[in-house]
Design an enzyme around this catalytic site. Structure first.
Site, mmCIF file in Angstrom:
data_model
loop_
_atom_site.group_PDB
_atom_site.id
_atom_site.type_symbol
_atom_site.label_atom_id
_atom_site.label_comp_id
_atom_site.label_asym_id
_atom_site.label_seq_id
_atom_site.Cartn_x
_atom_site.Cartn_y
_atom_site.Cartn_z
ATOM 1 N N HIS A 120 36.882 -25.025 -23.062
ATOM 2 C CA HIS A 120 36.171 -23.987 -23.787
ATOM 3 C C HIS A 120 36.000 -22.707 -23.016
ATOM 4 C CE1 HIS A 120 35.990 -26.740 -26.994
ATOM 5 N NE2 HIS A 120 35.785 -25.661 -27.718
ATOM 6 N N ARG A 173 32.239 -20.024 -33.865
ATOM 7 C CA ARG A 173 31.827 -21.280 -33.220
ATOM 8 C C ARG A 173 30.339 -21.203 -32.922
ATOM 9 N NH1 ARG A 173 37.170 -20.627 -30.392
ATOM 10 N NH2 ARG A 173 38.311 -22.581 -30.632
ATOM 11 N N ARG A 203 31.329 -22.351 -38.512
ATOM 12 C CA ARG A 203 31.483 -23.792 -38.327
ATOM 13 C C ARG A 203 30.142 -24.373 -37.916
ATOM 14 N NH1 ARG A 203 35.716 -25.738 -33.986
ATOM 15 N NH2 ARG A 203 34.120 -25.076 -32.537
ATOM 16 N N GLU A 262 41.455 -31.863 -37.719
ATOM 17 C CA GLU A 262 41.760 -31.875 -36.287
ATOM 18 C C GLU A 262 41.918 -33.292 -35.738
ATOM 19 O OE1 GLU A 262 38.825 -29.368 -34.367
ATOM 20 O OE2 GLU A 262 37.212 -30.140 -35.593
ATOM 21 N N ASN A 322 43.911 -27.215 -31.781
ATOM 22 C CA ASN A 322 43.544 -27.550 -30.397
ATOM 23 C C ASN A 322 43.259 -29.045 -30.291
ATOM 24 O OD1 ASN A 322 43.591 -24.824 -30.214
ATOM 25 N ND2 ASN A 322 41.380 -24.559 -30.064
ATOM 26 N N ASP A 323 42.427 -29.515 -31.205
ATOM 27 C CA ASP A 323 42.107 -30.938 -31.178
ATOM 28 C C ASP A 323 43.210 -31.779 -31.804
ATOM 29 O OD1 ASP A 323 39.653 -31.423 -29.809
ATOM 30 O OD2 ASP A 323 38.683 -30.195 -31.326
ATOM 31 N N ARG A 381 42.758 -32.421 -23.751
ATOM 32 C CA ARG A 381 42.991 -30.974 -23.708
ATOM 33 C C ARG A 381 42.384 -30.325 -22.472
ATOM 34 N NH1 ARG A 381 39.535 -28.762 -28.844
ATOM 35 N NH2 ARG A 381 38.899 -26.966 -27.641
ATOM 36 N N CYS A 435 43.046 -22.347 -37.477
ATOM 37 C CA CYS A 435 42.149 -21.616 -36.580
ATOM 38 C C CYS A 435 42.246 -22.104 -35.132
ATOM 39 C CB CYS A 435 40.717 -21.701 -37.076
ATOM 40 S SG CYS A 435 40.064 -23.365 -37.093
HETATM 41 C C1 PEP Z 1 40.460 -26.697 -32.740
HETATM 42 O O1 PEP Z 1 40.234 -27.847 -32.373
HETATM 43 O O2 PEP Z 1 41.598 -26.258 -32.975
HETATM 44 C C2 PEP Z 1 39.351 -25.740 -32.890
HETATM 45 C C3 PEP Z 1 39.544 -24.536 -33.380
HETATM 46 O O3 PEP Z 1 38.135 -26.163 -32.464
HETATM 47 P P1 PEP Z 1 37.633 -26.137 -30.953
HETATM 48 O O4 PEP Z 1 38.691 -25.544 -30.107
HETATM 49 O O5 PEP Z 1 36.379 -25.327 -30.930
HETATM 50 O O6 PEP Z 1 37.376 -27.562 -30.684
HETATM 51 MG MG MG Z 2 38.190 -28.597 -32.427
#
Ligand code: PEP
Ligand code: MG
Length: 755
Positions: free
Chosen positions: A363, A470, A506, A604, A627-628, A638, A675
């Site tokens: 993050h 977020r 979110r 995700e 991302n997830d 990740r 996203c």
């Molecule tokens: C994702 O998982 O792609 C996402 C946008 O959420 P985060 O990166 O905040 O977990």
């Molecule tokens: Mg995520």
């Protein structure tokens, strides 16, 4: 054996420098294994050679002189095979390469073991004996285990530049430290440690500005600790048993020890600043005591370290500690960083971020991208704290940093920074223009946000609204859960700043690598644990408070869309929607009628991807969180630098999954948004457009580049690109396809090969 092994590793780690570490390694191994010789060769990657760096048993004058090409001799064979080579009679082996400087005529038995870290052969450890014999399996196991541990120590030395100095003492020039690309961009600044770590190992080397002032500061720190100890002792005397009280006495005795104080003062006289002189005096004693391998003395070593930290803490609080904070542009360097560290520094002076742990998906890296700050992650265990105050270059594209760069490197990067600024200024012209393809198809391009300070950046980026806000970041920079009114204020500002453009908020997504300082989630496997919606459904009071704050804030602006994170089952969505209705009803009863906003589900998790149609039917839109989704599809954490090389959202499986989600969403008549960070990659953005994704959300700093890319293609070209990409087998092939397409479209400037 285990104990011997532990002792050797401990001694090698405690060595003051690399030459001593290597000398200790070879002599201790020779003694422990009772062999005639032990030798260590290090890989000189610049010259593609192995260099004999230390030996116990061969001609000591050969150290630093004997160089073998990468494939030469038995050492080359070990490196080539990347496994132990155990030979009864080395001179008779076809790969034996006699080297006259080492005088190894009397040696027959040969055992060579590679020292490997992250798949790179860093060196080769060799033991030799005079007899003609095979080394036994326990000897091989011993050396293999040791080599694996030594490799990580060696890696540390490589990263800090020590091996390079040793291998090529005459070459000058700046060495790059390789990490992972965290946030794009390049920056030049001064290394700054974000908080008072007060750890002896992190004290940087610096010359004393004025010897008398350093002495005074040191004596004042010692006096302060003496007072602290005396007062603590008096305060606690009635409560503590005599044995515990004795600890304070030991500390005070140590502090009044002439040698500890005397050595520090001598260090200052020799021109070091007080913290480094103190560090050296303390660590020298710690090493001595640790070497004694006696439990009592080891405990004393810990006492001295403890005392060292106490005095250091006072020195750090003194006036001389942070002159570099006055630097124009600084680069925050830390092992790990949280939102709070970033939020605590003036953003206009923050040039870059360097994190020893984590990866591009941590993050802090996401936040860096949101702030437009270049970042390098996952540099590994390097003593970067020692470089506080030094100049550093952060190359967020290549995932590299350069410490104390030479003039040529500095100049090169200055030009790059200027070229980047020019490109950004040029792209500013696109601000008012939509993300429309050359054949007139418009795709909404949104920005992402996390803190209220992102409002300006998001607006300036020319985005069509906020595609992912977020909310957890506002929760992370506080020391308790924010109440409804406080949340209302934040959400209201966000919504009014963009109305009538949409803002997708979110709901709280904590867990995984997003921790709240005031609510610890102690999961063994946090990414598979109590995350996102799982947490909020278990805590409806927190969820309802947030929903009420959002719905209230939306009365007027009316541009809110709510997004539920980490959904795994349809029941979770049903429950979340039920709670949303509940919050709405409550507000009505309280006299605050609130319209029902559009609601969406994040896709995700693979289970959600496969149930995309069922989920879509329950809500107004889907939003793919790549991302997830990538992490869960590829089984790659990740946040783990070790496996970051495997993490890539252009993996064919990820693309196929996105294609499936898009088709499922569209079958039910729901738009599918994306996203994840993938949308910020211009090549990937064109690909996603071609795959039918309905809108994209990128960090504000990436919005202009993504817009430029979209405006450079036709929809038909993007679709053709998607068709070809979905047919390919590997990430490399897909990446090349996209890079070539970008170049052909005239966007070569934003192609960064390593990304
Ligand atoms: C994702 O998982 O792609 C996402 C946008 O959420 P985060 O990166 O905040 O977990
Ligand atoms: Mg995520």
């Amino acid at each position: 054996m285990l104990e011997t092994l532990r002792r050797i590793v401990q001694d090698v780690s405690a060595a003051p420098d690399l030459p001593s570490a290597l000398a200790i390694t070879v002599s201790r191994i020779r003694d422990a294994m009772q062999v005639a010789a032990c030798t260590v060769f290090l890989a000189d990657e610049d010259n593609r050679e192995f260099v004999l760096m230390a030996t116990a048993g061969l001609n000591p004058r050969a150290a630093g002189r004997v160089r073998l090409s990468r494939r030469q001799g038995l050492v080359g064979l070990v490196a080539e095979r990347q496994e132990p080579v155990n030979i009864e009679d080395a001179p008779r082996h076809p790969r034996f390469h006699p080297v006259c400087e080492v005088c190894e005529d009397d040696f027959h038995a040969f055992l060579g073991v590679p020292m490997i870290q992250y798949r790179r052969v860093l060196g080769v450890l060799v033991v030799q004996d005079t007899a003609v014999r095979q080394f036994g399996s326990s000897e091989v196991d011993f050396l293999v285990t040791l080599a694996a541990q030594l490799a990580s120590i060696l890696n540390h030395a490589i990263l800090s530049g020590a091996t390079q100095e040793l291998l090529n003492p005459l070459t000058t020039g700046t060495r790059a430290l390789q990490g992972l690309a965290g946030a794009p961009g390049v920056a030049l600044g001064v290394v700054t440690i974000p908080h008072l770590l007060a750890d002896l190992d992190d004290v940087p080397d610096r010359p004393a500005q004025a010897v008398a002032a350093e002495e005074t500061a040191f004596r004042a720190a010692v006096a302060a600790v003496e007072t602290e100890l005396r007062e603590a002792c008096e305060r606690l005397a009635p409560l503590l048993p005599p044995t515990e009280q004795a600890l304070f006495t030991v500390h005070r005795m140590l502090l009044s020890s002439d040698s500890l104080i005397g050595d520090t003062l001598a260090g200052i006289q020799a021109g070091h600043w007080a913290p480094a002189a103190w560090r050296d005096a303390v660590l020298a004693r710690v090493r001595l005591l640790e070497q004694a391998n006696d439990p009592y003395l080891s405990a004393r070593a810990e006492d001295i370290r403890d005392l060292g930290r106490r005095v250091l803490h006072h020195l750090r609080a003194g006036p001389g500690w942070q002159p570099e904070c006055a630097a124009e542009r600084y680069v925050l360097v830390a092992e790990e960083m949280g939102v709070a560290h970033l939020a605590a520094v003036p953003p206009e002076r923050l040039a870059g971020l360097v994190c020893l742990r984590g990866s591009a998906l941590s993050h802090v890296a996401i936040l860096a991208r949101a702030m437009g700050v270049p970042a390098v992650m996952g540099l590994g265990d390097r003593p970067l704290g020692r470089f506080e105050g030094c100049e550093i270059i952060v190359d967020g594209y290549q995932g590299r940093v350069y410490l104390n760069p030479d003039p040529a490197t500095r100049q090169e990067y200055r030009q790059l920074i200027a070229a980047e600024a020019e490109l950004s200024a040029g792209l500013n012209g696109l601000r008012e223009l939509p993300a429309t393809t050359r054949d007139g198809y418009r795709i909404p391009l949104y920005a992402k946000a996390g803190l209220l300070t992102d409002i300006t950046a998001a607006r300036d980026s020319g985005a069509d609204g906020i595609g992912l806000y977020r909310t957890e970041f506002a929760f992370m920079v506080r020391d308790s859960f924010p109440g409804e009114d406080e949340q209302y204020q934040i959400y209201r500002r966000m919504l009014t700043a963009f109305t009538p453009q949409p803002v997708v908020m979110r709901t709280l997504d904590i867990g995984g690598d997003k921790a709240l300082p005031y609510f610890s989630i102690d999961d063994k496997n946090p990414f598979l644990g109590w995350r996102g919606m799982r947490f909020t459904l278990d805590h409806p009071e927190i969820f309802l408070t947030q929903l009420r704050a959002m719905l209230r804030a939306n009365a007027g602006p009316n541009n809110l869309r709510i997004l539920f994170p980490m959904i795994t089952t349809v029941e979770e969505v049903d429950e979340a929607l039920r709670l949303m209705e509940h919050a709405q009803r409550e507000l009505e009863e309280d006299g605050w009628p609130a319209a029902r906003p559009q609601a969406g589900v994040m896709i995700e998790v693979p289970s959600a991807a496969w149930q995309a149609a069922q989920l879509a039917r329950r809500v107004d839109f889907l939003s793919v969180g790549t991302n997830d989704l990538t992490q869960y599809l590829l089984a790659v954490d990740r946040d783990n630098a070790r496996v970051a090389g495997l993490y890539d959202n252009l993996h064919p499986a990820v693309l196929k999954t996105i294609a499936y989600i898009v088709a499922a969403g569209h079958q039910t008549g729901r738009p599918v948004n994306l996203c994840g960070e993938m949308a910020a990659d211009p090549g990937a953005a064109v690909l996603l457009l071609g795959m039918g994704v309905d809108n994209l959300s990128a960090s504000p700093v990436s919005v202009p580049r993504v817009k430029w890319a979209i405006r450079s293609f036709t929809l038909a070209e993007a679709r053709e690109l998607a068709r070809q990409a979905l047919d390919l087998d590997t990430v490399g092939q897909i990446r090349r396809l996209l890079n070539d397409a970008l170049r052909r479209a005239g966007l070569g400037e934003i192609v960064h090969e390593s990304t």
